[in-house]
Design a protein around this motif. Structure first.
Motif, mmCIF file in Angstrom:
data_model
loop_
_atom_site.group_PDB
_atom_site.id
_atom_site.type_symbol
_atom_site.label_atom_id
_atom_site.label_comp_id
_atom_site.label_asym_id
_atom_site.label_seq_id
_atom_site.Cartn_x
_atom_site.Cartn_y
_atom_site.Cartn_z
ATOM 1 N N ARG A 42 0.920 -1.154 0.043
ATOM 2 C CA ARG A 42 0.074 0.063 -0.058
ATOM 3 C C ARG A 42 0.918 1.352 -0.013
ATOM 4 O O ARG A 42 1.951 1.406 0.463
ATOM 5 N N SER A 43 0.626 2.304 -0.859
ATOM 6 C CA SER A 43 1.392 3.395 -0.959
ATOM 7 C C SER A 43 1.182 4.543 0.319
ATOM 8 O O SER A 43 1.713 5.331 0.676
ATOM 9 N N ASP A 44 0.153 4.293 1.012
ATOM 10 C CA ASP A 44 -0.351 5.209 2.126
ATOM 11 C C ASP A 44 0.736 4.990 3.288
ATOM 12 O O ASP A 44 0.709 5.948 4.113
ATOM 13 N N ILE A 45 1.429 3.881 3.359
ATOM 14 C CA ILE A 45 2.575 3.740 4.390
ATOM 15 C C ILE A 45 3.640 4.832 4.211
ATOM 16 O O ILE A 45 4.164 5.315 5.190
ATOM 17 N N GLU A 46 3.804 5.323 3.069
ATOM 18 C CA GLU A 46 4.841 6.392 2.571
ATOM 19 C C GLU A 46 4.211 7.472 3.007
ATOM 20 O O GLU A 46 5.036 8.402 3.604
ATOM 21 N N GLU A 47 3.168 7.847 2.918
ATOM 22 C CA GLU A 47 2.485 9.270 3.368
ATOM 23 C C GLU A 47 2.524 9.085 5.047
ATOM 24 O O GLU A 47 2.684 10.284 5.771
ATOM 25 N N ALA A 48 2.028 7.914 5.356
ATOM 26 C CA ALA A 48 2.159 7.934 6.955
ATOM 27 C C ALA A 48 3.541 8.276 7.652
ATOM 28 O O ALA A 48 3.816 8.870 8.555
ATOM 29 N N LEU B 230 12.315 10.673 0.208
ATOM 30 C CA LEU B 230 13.520 9.821 0.069
ATOM 31 C C LEU B 230 13.604 8.917 1.249
ATOM 32 O O LEU B 230 13.681 7.894 0.994
ATOM 33 N N GLY B 231 13.455 9.377 2.520
ATOM 34 C CA GLY B 231 13.469 8.732 3.641
ATOM 35 C C GLY B 231 12.607 7.626 3.776
ATOM 36 O O GLY B 231 12.900 6.444 4.175
ATOM 37 N N ALA B 232 11.594 7.994 3.508
ATOM 38 C CA ALA B 232 10.228 7.073 3.658
ATOM 39 C C ALA B 232 10.402 5.791 2.616
ATOM 40 O O ALA B 232 10.177 4.872 2.982
ATOM 41 N N PHE B 233 10.929 5.969 1.493
ATOM 42 C CA PHE B 233 11.469 5.227 0.460
ATOM 43 C C PHE B 233 12.240 4.039 1.083
ATOM 44 O O PHE B 233 12.049 2.864 1.076
ATOM 45 N N PHE B 234 13.353 4.609 1.917
ATOM 46 C CA PHE B 234 14.361 3.623 2.338
ATOM 47 C C PHE B 234 13.947 3.035 3.549
ATOM 48 O O PHE B 234 14.194 1.981 4.162
ATOM 49 N N ARG B 235 13.103 3.852 4.508
ATOM 50 C CA ARG B 235 12.714 3.303 5.831
ATOM 51 C C ARG B 235 11.440 2.334 5.469
ATOM 52 O O ARG B 235 11.290 1.480 6.369
ATOM 53 N N VAL B 236 10.383 2.738 4.969
ATOM 54 C CA VAL B 236 9.428 1.730 4.721
ATOM 55 C C VAL B 236 8.883 0.911 3.478
ATOM 56 O O VAL B 236 8.145 0.075 3.526
#
Lengths: 260, 341
Positions: free
Chosen positions: A157-163, A172-178
């Motif tokens: 789900r892409s909403d975890i990146e928004e979260a 970018l951090g969201a990409f590597f972290r989640v």
């Protein structure tokens, strides 16, 4: 038992024999004690398996194949992961075209890919053999990398990146972290699939190989043209078991078949 | 900044490409208020919420929070929390790590982090689940993790996307109580988006009804429920018998009808099924449908005015399909509508 009820089991047996038979013949031939590649094998010995490790050119070409499989697949993933991400997360104009172009090396016969690379890249730009092989293998593995990584991105789900962003992370951090941790299985699967594809690749490598620089399968063909002993069968068996082993381990620990 | 505009949206226009989703929206929200954005899908409520969170770029207008213009502040620097409808928990992280995620990004470490995460988990009753993965929790528990994850960040505003819609009836009540308690204890300003009027009425201090990217009505739950100002809101909150007024007369399929005692300035009149009196009255209708709802019984009548819905106590004797009944639309009970849309 009527003929009709035997039809399906017999067909099934024939299909299995057709698929597995050649492999069993090669494996049997590699344990032969005779001097030439033959089936049924004459006697039993491990001498041809032992010989594989003493052939100098096999060592060099094995190293080249290993380098291409690991390096080419790694490069394909470095290009393929961001490409898959863009294709799966953004509605880009021409996304379908990109998807098709990226998959082209799967559909176009290897001979044509090899010839095209030779004629339009290698010769006009005077690309070295190793670099040419590396580029070719990267291009050949790219479709698999994009396909497998896309499949696991589509399941996430892409909403975890928004979260993650709302909790203070950059995009970018969201990409590597989640994102990355959750598609690790897909990336590993893509790597294994790419590795095996690259390692077993013949037609393209055949066109691009040159003096002293060959991949292992190409080297095996060259060897067979000169020496017709069972060592090629022995080497084939070893490679087949290596591939089976890798896929087995991958399936066991990653659920490989989910992604492919 | 006055107290009445802790969070304010000024002439906010939001668009996806060329299609405008929200146009010129003005809204002021007090600190500590619990606001519901209510409306059908496509009304712009979710779009507005995403703009407040910073997940959607503002086309024109301003978003101000706590005295600062945050229109161009990126989402990760806004101190706005969002509880997603899908909860959006990180599947690879434990419950503890999910709650710790934002705090760690703030640079919190060691015992301070530990204490903060534990108290966050305790406040939603999930202390014993710290080491579980999200997939091992029920939907209700996942939602409470999501709530704790947002709340430990001490946001200035907490946004909630359809917070009760994925829960069954029993959990709904539990979560509703939970949200109200959290709101009371922390004093956080909450804005939640919903298409369910019952949810909005039960939870909100103030309801903002939206339609086609505009605010249709703002008011207390009592206002919205009892005094809808437009036919849209009236219909949305269950006034099922709605008629426009023309030159002081009610416009029906039987022509213009004079009703005595109606408010002079109204553009329309609306009655809930319960407000229709059955048995006596100047109008007549035939029962076309009936349904039993435990405490009450609903009738659908075919009348010369058009279809009428009436609801009566279940203790009253039942009327059969096809029965002819007299009924009345008492003008003194009707909600006067200022706008008919």
């Amino acid at each position: 038992m009527t003929l009709r009820s035997l039809f399906i089991p017999i067909t099934l047996l024939l299909v299995i024999a057709f698929l597995i038979g050649p492999f069993l013949i090669i494996v049997a031939a590699s344990f032969s004690a005779g001097e030439t590649l033959a089936f049924p094998p004459q006697g039993f010995s491990l001498r041809w398996i032992a010989k594989v490790f003493t052939v100098e050119s096999f060592r060099a070409s094995f190293g080249m194949s290993l380098f291409l499989a690991i390096g080419g697949t790694a490069a394909a993933l470095i290009l393929g992961i961001p490409a898959s991400y863009a294709l799966s997360r953004y509605k880009l104009p021409g996304a379908e075209i990109v998807r098709t172009v990226v998959s082209a090396p799967i559909i176009v016969p290897g001979i044509i890919v090899g010839l095209a690379l030779l004629r339009y890249i290698v010769v006009p730009f005077q690309v070295g053999i190793t670099l040419a092989l590396f580029l070719a293998h990267t291009a050949l593995v790219l479709p698999y990398a994009v396909r497998v990584v896309s499949a696991s991105l589509d399941n996430l789900r892409s909403d975890i990146e928004e979260a993650a962003v709302l909790l203070g992370s950059s995009r970018l951090g969201a990409f590597f972290r989640v994102v990355m941790p959750n598609i690790r299985g897909g990336i590993m699967s893509a790597f294994i699939l790419g590795f095996v594809t690259s390692f077993n690749q013949v037609p393209v490598s055949l066109f691009l190989s040159g003096p002293g620089v060959r991949t292992l399968p190409v080297d095996m063909i060259a060897y067979m043209e000169i020496v017709f002993d069972p060592s090629v069968a022995a080497l084939s068996s070893l490679l087949a078991f290596l591939s089976i082993g890798i896929v087995f381990v991958a399936e066991r620990f990653l659920g490989f078949s989910r992604y492919v | 900044m006055s107290d009445a505009s802790y969070l304010s949206l000024e002439k906010l226009t939001l668009a996806y490409g060329d299609s405008v989703a929200v146009a010129n929206l003005d809204l002021n929200i007090r600190k500590g208020e619990l606001i519901a954005l209510l409306g059908p899908s496509g009304c712009g409520k979710t779009t507005t919420m995403r703009a407040i969170a910073g997940l959607l770029a503002v086309k024109s207008g301003h978003v101000r929070l706590d005295g600062a213009d945050i229109t161009r502040v990126p989402a990760n620097k806004r101190a706005v929390g969002l509880m997603f409808q899908s909860y959006a928990l990180f599947p690879h992280l434990s419950v503890y790590e999910n709650v710790a995620f934002g705090l760690k990004l703030k640079g919190m470490r060691g015992p301070e982090l530990e204490t903060k995460v534990q108290s966050g988990l305790k406040s939603v009753g999930l202390s014993t689940f710290a080491n579980r993965k999200p997939a091992e929790l029920s939907g209700g528990q996942q939602q409470r993790v999501a709530l704790a994850r947002s709340m430990v960040m001490e946001p200035k505003v907490l946004l909630l996307d359809e917070p009760l819609s994925n829960l069954d009836a029993r959990l709904r009540l539990e979560m509703r109580t939970e949200l109200q308690r959290v709101q009371k204890e922390t004093g956080v300003t909450m804005i939640f988006v919903t298409h369910d009027q019952a949810e909005a009425l039960a939870l909100a201090d103030r309801i903002v009804v939206m339609k086609s990217g505009k605010i249709e009505q703002i008011g207390s739950p009592e206002d919205i429920y009892n005094r809808p100002t437009s036919s849209f809101v009236a219909d949305f909150v269950g006034f099922e018998n709605i008629f426009p007024l023309e030159n002081g007369k009610m416009k029906t399929s039987a022509g213009l009808i004079d009703l005595s005692g109606k408010p002079p300035s109204a553009a329309g009149l609306a009655w809930r099924p319960r407000m229709v009196s059955l048995g006596t009255g100047p109008f007549q209708g035939t029962v076309r449908g009936t349904s039993f709802a435990g405490d009450s019984r609903e009738y659908l009548l075919d009348t010369s005015l058009g279809p009428i819905k009436a609801e009566v106590e279940a203790s009253q004797p039942a009327h059969a399909l096809g029965a002819d009944l007299f009924f009345d639309l008492p003008p003194e009970k009707a909600a006067p509508l200022l706008r008919f849309v």
